[in-house]
Design a protein around this motif. Structure first.
Motif: not given
Length: 598
Positions: A268, A273, A491, A493
């Motif tokens: 991340k 994203k 993660r 989105g």
């Protein structure tokens, strides 16, 4: 192809051993070094160990399915079709021979090392134990690679020696499939505590105890699937008679051990994203920063590299070869919208009329960022340009297209090539589906032949979460499965799920791991390939420019249609759930039994 493979093999060997003493790089090839020299020093043993890693069948970015150039595994699944007009996956019936026989000479090499390392006096006992554990990890990986192809195969753990009269003794019969999976599990259990949790920077690409757990997690997931969805045949040479739950539990426990260790996490690093998911694969070699990477194969040009970018570059961005892997519209629509709604592309309104887009890229607005990081869609920005995909022009309801990239429509300053510079075309190299692959591709450099250096994550934390979720859902631990799946969706989105089913777990696996060479094996172990591939026509997405006289083409609008891709439907025969043992191997060993259906 053979010369390319040989080149990669040699260079891989050189790079893996960067942690060895500098003088190792100047040593003679190992096949002509006597045992006393190879095992007589730390550098020699490191070289031997590196060679074991080098031989692992990792099915990475340089892996071609049947030996054909650029025949990547996704082209045999519902993920993609092959652009080129030649190659095994264009056959209407997927026949045997799809995977080449994994030769036992490499097993023999590992067995030889395992037998000799205990007697070595040039290193201390702690190092010997670690090297031995690494070798057993490699052997377990190798046997897993064999069993997932062939089912039960001969389990040979000691070097066979021919003395001139014992030929029949060397003709080992096949073990049961369950015995091979159980061997893999027992080997991994025996070594997991003998390998470190991590290494110093110069050794970071060696197997850790978490690589061992990741292999166990994957292998036991496969065994559980075979036990639940497969059929026992040939007296157990293929199929597993034991209850599946025991294997699901082993997969679950191995995954949980990785999860609860706290050593790994989803990547991340980038707040965007799409960029984050793209960079996940490009930065895997930096294991200090990329905590998702568990076990990685790396490359370094020009000494060691692969050709993935070379074979998959879009038409106008390629250097000689290119275009080969074309994602299907079916896969594109598997990726949901960020609000959690189905990923069906919005090409028609509620009345069935084509939707007109001022910006053609708006068709993909709010799609799962993993889609945009994995697939080049029409008018994607790429390497300082645009992937221009246009099937033709619609003028007053009439379609105008072309079989080539040079025919134009209109006149003067307002003329435009009918077909985009990147296709699609019905023949030749450009995309057949309106899409190109983006995952793993270098977003900056146009790569010439063997110069790609994108690393390959043999195991990554996201797969562990998916394995955990699958095992959990099969064991009735729905809450655990939901937690793991939502961690991945967060993660990415995507809207979190409030409940989860087995099909949703499989769906998440399909989009998260797209093009990572899992899909073929997943379809086989779940025994769904006959349903997914048989008589299935995959589809293409065609953008059309809506012509307006007197207007600059750049200001015109687009509509889209979904049509059958110009590729044959396929037939997947049930026998293909196991790979054919080559007849010449059976002729050499009369104790081998051929797999069902061949």
């Amino acid at each position: 192809m053979k010369s390319i493979y040989k080149h990669i093999t040699c260079l891989l060997f050189a790079v893996i051993v960067t942690s060895c003493n500098k003088d190792f790089l100047e040593r003679k090839p190992l096949d002509i070094i006597a045992d006393d020299a190879a095992y007589g020093s730390l550098s020699g043993i490191q070289a031997l160990t590196a060679n074991l890693y080098n031989n692992m069948p990792t099915e990475d970015l340089g892996f071609f399915m049947d030996g054909s150039e650029a025949l990547f595994p996704s082209q045999a699944t519902d993920e993609a079709v092959r652009s080129y007009s030649w190659g095994y996956t264009l056959d209407p019936i997927l026949e045997d021979g799809y995977y080449i026989w994994w030769k036992y000479d490499l097993v023999r090499t590992v067995n030889d090392f395992i037998q000799k390392i205990p007697a070595v006096t040039s290193i201390n006992e702690e190092l010997k134990a670690r090297f031995l554990a690494e070798a057993r990890f490699v052997r377990a990986f190798y046997y897993f690679s064999l069993v997932k192809r062939y089912g039960g195969i001969p389990l040979i753990t000691k070097v066979q020696q021919y003395n001139g009269s014992n030929l029949e003794e060397l003709k080992v019969p096949r073990n049961k499939e369950q015995e091979i999976y159980d061997f893999v599990a027992s080997e991994l259990d025996a070594i997991v505590d003998q390998l470190p949790e991590s290494y110093a920077a110069n050794d970071r690409y060696r197997a850790t105890r978490y690589a061992v757990l990741a292999l166990k997690c994957r292998a036991m997931l496969y065994a559980a699937s075979i036990a639940k969805y497969g059929t026992v045949q040939l007296g157990g040479l293929v199929g597993i008679a034991s209850p599946a739950d025991g294997y699901w539990q082993k997969a679950y426990d191995a995954a949980k051990a990785i999860i609860t260790s706290g050593k790994f996490q989803l990547y991340k690093e980038n707040p965007d994203k799409t960029d984050n998911f793209q960079q996940l694969f490009l930065t895997a070699a930096d294991m200090d920063k990329n905590k998702e990477a568990i076990f990685v194969k790396t490359y370094k040009a020009p000494d060691k590299s692969h050709s993935f970018d070379f074979y998959n570059a879009p038409q106008s961005f390629k250097v000689d070869y290119g275009c080969v892997t074309n994602p299907t519209t079916e896969l594109a629509e598997e990726f949901e919208y960020t609000d959690g709604t189905k990923g069906t592309l919005k090409i028609k309104d509620a009345s069935g009329n084509p939707i007109v887009y001022s910006n053609p890229a708006d068709l993909f607005k709010n799609k799962d960022p993993r889609f945009k990081a994995s697939i080049m869609y029409p008018f994607t920005s790429w390497q300082g340009g645009i992937v221009e995909i246009r099937r033709g022009v619609i003028d007053n309801g009439t379609k105008y297209t072309s079989p080539n990239l040079t025919d134009v429509y209109g006149t003067g300053a307002n003329s435009i090539p009918r077909v985009g510079k990147d296709g699609p075309l019905l023949a030749g190299d450009p995309t057949k589906t309106g899409f190109y692959i983006k995952k793993f591709m270098d977003p900056v450099n146009r790569v010439n032949s063997q110069m790609s250096t994108t690393p390959w994550m043999i195991f990554r934390y996201a797969e562990v979460l998916l394995n955990y979720a699958e095992a959990a859902i099969e064991l009735g631990k729905t809450g655990d499965a939901l937690t793991a799946i939502n961690e991945l969706r967060e993660r990415a989105g995507i809207k979190a799920l409030t409940s989860v089913t087995r099909d949703q777990v499989r769906h998440e696996r399909k989009v998260e791991l797209a093009f990572e060479n899992h899909r073929w094996w997943d379809m086989c172990r779940w025994r769904i390939a006959t349903d997914v591939l048989n008589n299935t026509q995959f589809h293409a997405l065609y953008p059309w420019l809506m012509w307006e006289n007197g207007k600059a083409p750049a200001a015109m609008k687009y509509t889209f249609e979904i049509v059958p891709a110009p590729k044959n439907t396929r037939t997947f025969l049930p026998k293909l759930y196991y790979v054919k043992i080559p007849p010449d191997e059976i002729s050499k060993n009369s104790n081998l039994v051929q797999n069902p259906g061949y």
